[in-house]
Design a protein around this motif. Structure first.
Motif: not given
Length: 245
Positions: A243, A212, A216, A240, A209, A185
């Motif tokens: 994605e 990322m 994380s 995410p 969302d 992502s």
């Protein structure tokens, strides 16, 4: 914070993923050795970690130079046993194939593949005598498939994945966990936000969302580190939940 008699080397300690990795491991008691091409840019990271009670050594490092990588990792291991090495050098470029010069192709390969080989080999050289260790590599969607305009980047990432896989098979029986983390992502960085806005307009940034957070990624690396050797992961894909894949 409980201090550990161990170091983590972050090669490619940039402002986003690398910095978050450094902060996470420092918070867990590691002494962090952070290296990036312009060491002066590490000053804010050093201040933040030290203000939180952590320990960090910041260095200027050209990850493509064998002697610099070896010295950097040796210094980390001399300070305290090198427990973890994370290779996180980025080299993401996009050029149409007819505009991909030999210089661009070679430079991207040096940064994303050759430098990873150096980091892995030199950290293994130190970890094998210890009888333990962890060597992790940052991958990307391009590690698995080549996209339009990504011939240089994808070929280098394919190569890095092969280096990591070969090392995992060789070093696993020596109690060294080698893993390849695929970030499938866009990561929430200024560059990615700017590129998305240019391609798809400001509305492309409306859904949080789809990007990322760098923290994380750092959390995923910490999870890899905590795995028992009876259940080691070689390859971990993260994305995410928004994605598409």
């Amino acid at each position: 914070m409980q201090k550990r008699n161990a170091t983590v080397a972050v090669i490619g300690a940039g402002d986003y993923i690398g910095g978050e990795i450094a902060k996470k491991f420092a918070a867990e008691g590691f002494t962090v050795f952070a290296g990036r091409r312009d060491g002066a840019k590490l000053e804010p990271l050093v201040k933040e970690i030290e203000a939180s009670g952590g320990s960090i050594m910041a260095r200027t490092l050209d990850a493509r130079k064998e002697d610099e990588v070896a010295a950097f990792l040796n210094d980390a291991d001399t300070h305290a046993p090198l427990e973890v090495c994370i290779f996180n050098v980025g080299a993401n470029v996009n050029f149409p194939i007819l505009e991909t010069t030999d210089r661009v192709f070679r430079k991207v390969w040096e940064m994303a593949c050759w430098a990873g080989f150096l980091a892995g080999r030199e950290s293994a050289r130190l970890m094998v005598p210890h009888g333990r260790g962890n060597i992790f590599f940052t991958g990307a969607t391009a590690s698995l498939r080549g996209g339009s305009g990504f011939a240089a980047f994808a070929s280098a990432k394919f190569g890095l994945r092969a280096v990591a896989q070969s090392m995992a098979r060789e070093l696993g029986p020596k109690n060294i966990h080698v893993a390849h983390l695929i970030i499938d992502s866009g990561v929430d960085t200024a560059w990615v936000r700017e590129r998305r806005e240019q391609l798809w307009g400001k509305e492309a940034l409306d859904n949080p969302d789809l990007l990322m957070p760098p923290a994380s990624v750092a959390a995923s690396y910490w999870q890899l580190y905590q795995q028992p050797r009876s259940a080691w992961t070689f390859e971990l894909e993260i994305r995410p939940f928004g994605e598409k894949w």
